[in-house]
Design a protein around this motif. Structure first.
Motif, PDB file in Angstrom:
ATOM      1  N   ALA A 173       0.896  -1.279  -0.217  1.00 50.42           N
ATOM      2  CA  ALA A 173      -0.171   0.040   0.034  1.00 50.42           C
ATOM      3  C   ALA A 173       0.820   1.509  -0.388  1.00 50.42           C
ATOM      4  N   MET A 174       1.051   2.000  -1.102  1.00 53.12           N
ATOM      5  CA  MET A 174       1.736   2.858  -1.443  1.00 53.12           C
ATOM      6  C   MET A 174       1.362   3.858  -1.796  1.00 53.12           C
ATOM      7  N   THR A 175      -0.434   4.183  -3.178  1.00 48.98           N
ATOM      8  CA  THR A 175      -0.631   5.229  -3.003  1.00 48.98           C
ATOM      9  C   THR A 175      -1.383   5.890  -3.031  1.00 48.98           C
ATOM     10  N   GLU A 176      -1.381   7.114  -3.103  1.00 51.40           N
ATOM     11  CA  GLU A 176      -2.263   7.960  -2.175  1.00 51.40           C
ATOM     12  C   GLU A 176      -3.255   8.613  -3.192  1.00 51.40           C
ATOM     13  N   GLY A 179      -1.031  12.389  -3.920  1.00 52.61           N
ATOM     14  CA  GLY A 179       0.482  11.543  -4.209  1.00 52.61           C
ATOM     15  C   GLY A 179       0.744  11.112  -5.178  1.00 52.61           C
ATOM     16  N   GLY A 180       0.702   9.473  -5.401  1.00 50.42           N
ATOM     17  CA  GLY A 180       0.130   8.847  -6.563  1.00 50.42           C
ATOM     18  C   GLY A 180       1.739   8.383  -6.574  1.00 50.42           C
ATOM     19  N   SER A 181       2.246   9.074  -8.310  1.00 47.97           N
ATOM     20  CA  SER A 181       3.063   8.038  -8.160  1.00 47.97           C
ATOM     21  C   SER A 181       4.413   9.401  -7.017  1.00 47.97           C
ATOM     22  N   ASP A 182       4.202  10.134  -6.877  1.00 52.14           N
ATOM     23  CA  ASP A 182       4.970  10.895  -6.197  1.00 52.14           C
ATOM     24  C   ASP A 182       5.233  11.119  -4.685  1.00 52.14           C
ATOM     25  N   CYS A 208      -5.456  -0.157  -2.984  1.00 54.25           N
ATOM     26  CA  CYS A 208      -4.429  -1.190  -2.479  1.00 54.25           C
ATOM     27  C   CYS A 208      -5.826  -2.556  -2.646  1.00 54.25           C
ATOM     28  N   SER A 209      -4.574  -2.783  -3.365  1.00 52.14           N
ATOM     29  CA  SER A 209      -4.723  -4.321  -4.416  1.00 52.14           C
ATOM     30  C   SER A 209      -4.715  -5.886  -2.917  1.00 52.14           C
ATOM     31  N   ALA A 210      -5.903  -6.584  -3.737  1.00 55.87           N
ATOM     32  CA  ALA A 210      -6.022  -7.604  -3.063  1.00 55.87           C
ATOM     33  C   ALA A 210      -5.552  -7.182  -1.131  1.00 55.87           C
TER      34      ALA A 210
HETATM   35  C1  LIG Z   1      -5.970  -1.919 -11.049  1.00 54.34           C
HETATM   36  C2  LIG Z   1      -5.282  -1.131  -9.776  1.00 54.34           C
HETATM   37  C3  LIG Z   1      -4.090  -1.895  -9.185  1.00 54.34           C
HETATM   38  C4  LIG Z   1      -3.346  -1.093  -8.243  1.00 54.34           C
HETATM   39  N1  LIG Z   1      -3.283  -1.778  -6.579  1.00 54.34           N
HETATM   40  C5  LIG Z   1      -1.785  -1.193  -6.286  1.00 54.34           C
HETATM   41  C6  LIG Z   1      -2.036  -1.510  -4.787  1.00 54.34           C
HETATM   42  O1  LIG Z   1      -2.085  -2.589  -4.810  1.00 54.34           O
HETATM   43  N2  LIG Z   1      -0.690  -1.085  -4.449  1.00 54.34           N
HETATM   44  C7  LIG Z   1      -0.837   0.420  -4.511  1.00 54.34           C
HETATM   45  O2  LIG Z   1       0.027   1.114  -4.305  1.00 54.34           O
HETATM   46  N3  LIG Z   1      -0.948   0.894  -5.156  1.00 54.34           N
HETATM   47  C8  LIG Z   1      -1.392   0.633  -6.000  1.00 54.34           C
HETATM   48  N4  LIG Z   1      -2.096   0.949  -7.357  1.00 54.34           N
HETATM   49  C9  LIG Z   1      -1.811   2.554  -8.280  1.00 54.34           C
HETATM   50  C10 LIG Z   1      -0.592   2.639  -9.519  1.00 54.34           C
HETATM   51  O3  LIG Z   1       0.473   1.689  -8.816  1.00 54.34           O
HETATM   52  C11 LIG Z   1      -0.842   4.231  -9.389  1.00 54.34           C
HETATM   53  O4  LIG Z   1      -2.135   4.554  -9.603  1.00 54.34           O
HETATM   54  C12 LIG Z   1       0.204   3.966 -10.433  1.00 54.34           C
HETATM   55  O5  LIG Z   1       1.326   4.405 -10.234  1.00 54.34           O
HETATM   56  C13 LIG Z   1       0.599   5.629 -11.225  1.00 54.34           C
HETATM   57  O6  LIG Z   1      -0.099   6.606  -9.707  1.00 54.34           O
HETATM   58  P1  LIG Z   1      -1.407   7.760 -10.354  1.00 54.34           P
HETATM   59  O7  LIG Z   1      -2.284   6.934 -10.294  1.00 54.34           O
HETATM   60  O8  LIG Z   1      -1.387   8.516  -8.918  1.00 54.34           O
HETATM   61  O9  LIG Z   1      -0.677   8.705 -11.365  1.00 54.34           O
HETATM   62  P2  LIG Z   1      -0.073  10.697 -10.694  1.00 54.34           P
HETATM   63  O10 LIG Z   1       1.314   9.776 -10.239  1.00 54.34           O
HETATM   64  O11 LIG Z   1      -1.317  11.379 -11.206  1.00 54.34           O
HETATM   65  O12 LIG Z   1       0.211  10.094 -12.733  1.00 54.34           O
HETATM   66  C14 LIG Z   1      -0.070  10.044 -14.126  1.00 54.34           C
HETATM   67  C15 LIG Z   1       0.378  10.530 -15.281  1.00 54.34           C
HETATM   68  O13 LIG Z   1       1.535  10.771 -14.900  1.00 54.34           O
HETATM   69  C16 LIG Z   1       2.790  10.401 -15.190  1.00 54.34           C
HETATM   70  N5  LIG Z   1       3.552  11.450 -14.529  1.00 54.34           N
HETATM   71  C17 LIG Z   1       4.456  11.089 -13.221  1.00 54.34           C
HETATM   72  N6  LIG Z   1       5.123  11.815 -13.029  1.00 54.34           N
HETATM   73  C18 LIG Z   1       5.403  12.144 -14.706  1.00 54.34           C
HETATM   74  C19 LIG Z   1       6.497  13.058 -13.892  1.00 54.34           C
HETATM   75  N7  LIG Z   1       7.673  13.129 -13.342  1.00 54.34           N
HETATM   76  N8  LIG Z   1       6.961  12.838 -16.056  1.00 54.34           N
HETATM   77  C20 LIG Z   1       6.193  12.528 -17.099  1.00 54.34           C
HETATM   78  N9  LIG Z   1       4.818  11.977 -16.782  1.00 54.34           N
HETATM   79  C21 LIG Z   1       4.585  11.280 -15.505  1.00 54.34           C
HETATM   80  C22 LIG Z   1       2.453   9.097 -14.909  1.00 54.34           C
HETATM   81  O14 LIG Z   1       3.257   7.966 -15.512  1.00 54.34           O
HETATM   82  C23 LIG Z   1       0.900   8.942 -15.495  1.00 54.34           C
HETATM   83  O15 LIG Z   1       0.347   8.858 -16.814  1.00 54.34           O
HETATM   84  C24 LIG Z   1      -3.035   0.418  -8.299  1.00 54.34           C
HETATM   85  C25 LIG Z   1      -3.707   0.649  -9.925  1.00 54.34           C
HETATM   86  C26 LIG Z   1      -3.914   0.136 -10.066  1.00 54.34           C
HETATM   87  C27 LIG Z   1      -5.279   0.958 -11.982  1.00 54.34           C
END
Ligand SMILES: Cc1cc2nc3c(=O)[nH]c(=O)nc-3n(C[C@H](O)[C@H](O)[C@H](O)COP(=O)(O)OP(=O)(O)OC[C@H]3O[C@@H](n4cnc5c(N)ncnc54)[C@H](O)[C@@H]3O)c2cc1C
Length: 538
Positions: A173-176, A179-182, A208-210
């Motif tokens: 469980a990382m994604t908020e 924040g997301g990727s960040d 948060c999957s599974a």
């Molecule tokens: C079905 C599913 C299950 C998931 N399960 C889990 C899980 O179990 N645990 C967990 O922690 N997460 C989980 N995730 C989350 C997943 O890891 C994130 O959705 C993913 O990492 C992207 O983050 P975000 O959705 O916040 O998108 P954002 O971070 O908002 O990114 C949006 C877009 O911007 C792009 N981007 C981001 N930064 C930059 C940059 N610096 N330059 C250019 N482009 C950029 C990305 O590539 C993306 O295309 C799951 C997601 C899905 C769809």
């Protein structure tokens, strides 16, 4: 009625020449019987039916019991449990940790690729459990407590204290939401509560999957910075941890698997690795799940190509089998080539996980997994879409499995770092760890001299990497070229000659359609042999 026989009762391993050859090459032929058995199982009507049932009957969230007490449980269809039983029973979640012998990651990759062809969704907890082990090992005491349970072959679903279980599964469980990727902008707080790294976590996770896994690796802000924690669903005294499932996501695909939004309400957790080094700790896990995204994409491509070559070998149009129509030959061969290039790449990288004690292999692994994650996940989407069309209208109908593969395909490119994030990670590796680039070229150069076109491609790629001007903006362009040159090198050394020749002329020299549409190879004789190499036999 000119319809093909169903593709059942065949062995997915036996019918996959590229995989069989790779298994041997990566030093994992000792796992032949295991992968062969999974190949047989995956071709049975029963297993195929489980895949359909698990997706037609998605998981359901039960937040409370009938007395109004929170239970936060997700109910799965029995077919999900059958799929999980096979996956765990064959060690897909743990093989290299149970049997740390040469070739173990490659063996697991082959097995996971085969079994995922039946159903992709249940691979999620299987993958996360496999990947959590190296992260957990950064806290040897925790690893000693949990690893023996993470590596049994017993699938033991249901929420109980881990000490009472025959086997456990892990999630992450990382994604908020904000924040997301960040992940550095995560807001979940971790308050220390005592000795031994114990903390209370308060906050949310947007994905948060599974969520029925027994424990999670979680990122949260501790006083010393973003840190990694182990958070069990059930506490040792049998009470539920304050891990609340708010709702399940309504997803495009991946229907069999549950993905949830969760809240931690002072949940008990214990620090893993060093405080403030959470990203570094959890990256150990992410590197392994990224490998699994490559395996998942290879698996989707292979299943799609198997279905397409089978269908067209049994359906006639305009007086000929589709597979003998020259334009369909072009399409099928093109798809098969992409699939083979991906399978070989996946196995080579899995082999690097096995040989990571060798610094050159460790550096190669570091960069190659990000390159391959970016590229193969993108290609899977295109391959599945085109394979679907080979079936005509039947491919658009759920019973053909193609719609499920199609919906699943984009996911591998999103989770574990979406496309851009992975492409940028390749640049980060190049800038911070220049040895990764040397190892990459060390691998690629092994095929120098085999083909002039290829030699030029290596030189061009080196020139493309040299100016740092606008490199971030060019990241996708650079990374896709790195992926194709690496695949070309592997095919030249290990692939079937015809496959290598056509891969080079289309992908390297760009003697191919302008829009990367499959079926735009230049005219080639004997492409039929490529299709026959990939067609499953009943
Ligand atoms: C079905 C599913 C299950 C998931 N399960 C889990 C899980 O179990 N645990 C967990 O922690 N997460 C989980 N995730 C989350 C997943 O890891 C994130 O959705 C993913 O990492 C992207 O983050 P975000 O959705 O916040 O998108 P954002 O971070 O908002 O990114 C949006 C877009 O911007 C792009 N981007 C981001 N930064 C930059 C940059 N610096 N330059 C250019 N482009 C950029 C990305 O590539 C993306 O295309 C799951 C997601 C899905 C769809």
């Amino acid at each position: 009625m000119n319809q093909p026989p169903p593709l059942v009762d065949y062995n997915l391993f036996e019918s996959d020449a590229a995989l069989r050859e790779s298994l041997e090459r990566e030093g994992a032929s000792w796992a032949h019987d295991l992968v062969h058995e999974l190949g047989r199982l995956a071709g049975t009507e029963q297993a195929i039916e489980w895949g359909f049932q698990a997706n037609a009957n998605p998981p359901r969230l039960r937040t409370h019991d009938r007395f109004g007490e929170r239970i936060d449980e997700v109910e799965f269809h029995p077919a999900w449990h059958e799929l999980m039983k096979v996956a765990v029973g064959h060690g897909l979640h743990a093989l290299p940790w149970r049997e740390p012998r040469p070739g173990a990651h490659a063996a697991r990759a082959a097995a996971f690729y085969i079994w995922s062809q039946v159903e992709g969704g249940h691979g999620c907890p299987v993958s996360m459990t496999y990947a959590a082990v190296p992260a957990l090992r950064q806290s040897p005491e925790l690893a000693a407590e949990w690893e023996p349970l993470m590596t049994t072959l017993e699938y033991d679903p249901g929420l109980q204290p881990h000490a009472a279980k025959k086997g456990v599964l892990f999630g992450m469980a990382m994604t908020e939401r904000q924040g997301g990727s960040d992940v550095r902008s995560n807001t979940t707080r971790a308050e220390p509560t005592g000795a031994n790294g114990e903390h209370r976590l308060t906050g949310h996770k947007w994905f948060c999957s599974a969520p029925m896994c027994d424990a999670f690796l979680v990122l949260a802000q501790a006083p010393g910075g973003l840190s990694c924690f182990l958070l069990p669903r059930v506490l040792p005294d049998g009470t539920r941890n304050a891990f609340h499932i708010d709702r399940l996501k309504d997803k495009l695909g991946n229907q069999a698997n549950a993905s949830s939004e969760i809240t931690f309400d002072g949940a008990w957790a214990v620090l893993v690795g060093e405080e403030g080094r959470g990203v570094r700790t959890i990256m150990e896990m992410v590197n392994h799940t990224r490998l699994d995204c490559v395996i998942g994409s290879a698996s989707l491509m292979r299943q799609a190509v198997a279905q397409a070559t089978h269908h067209t070998a049994h359906r006639t149009a305009f007086g000929k089998l589709l597979t003998d129509q020259p334009l369909m030959v072009n399409v099928l061969a093109d798809l098969a080539i992409e699939s083979e290039a991906t399978t070989i790449l996946m196995m080579r990288i899995a082999g690097a996980f096995d040989r990571a004690a060798d610094p050159a292999e460790a550096h190669f692994r570091r960069i190659a997994v990000a390159i391959a994650k970016f590229w193969t996940c993108k290609r899977a989407i295109a391959v599945v879409a085109e394979a679907l069309e080979c079936h005509g209208g039947n491919g658009y109908v759920e019973e053909s499995i193609l719609p499920r593969l199609y919906r699943e395909a984009p996911l591998n490119s999103i989770w574990e770092g979406a496309g851009n994030v992975n492409a940028l990670d390749v640049l980060r590796a190049m800038q911070r760890e220049p040895d990764t680039v040397s190892s990459y070229f060390g691998e690629v150069e092994l095929a120098r001299g085999a083909d002039k076109t290829f030699d030029h491609a290596i030189d061009d790629l080196k020139r493309e990497l040299t100016p740092s001007d606008g490199l971030e903006s060019r990241a996708r362009r650079v990374v896709e070229r790195m992926a194709i040159v690496l695949q070309a090198s592997l095919l030249l050394r290990h692939g079937e000659q015809k496959v290598a020749d056509v891969f080079l002329s289309s992908r390297l020299v760009n003697d191919w359609g302008q829009t990367f549409t499959f079926g735009t190879l230049k005219f080639e004789k004997e492409l039929k042999s490529v299709i026959e190499r990939h067609r499953p036999r009943l």
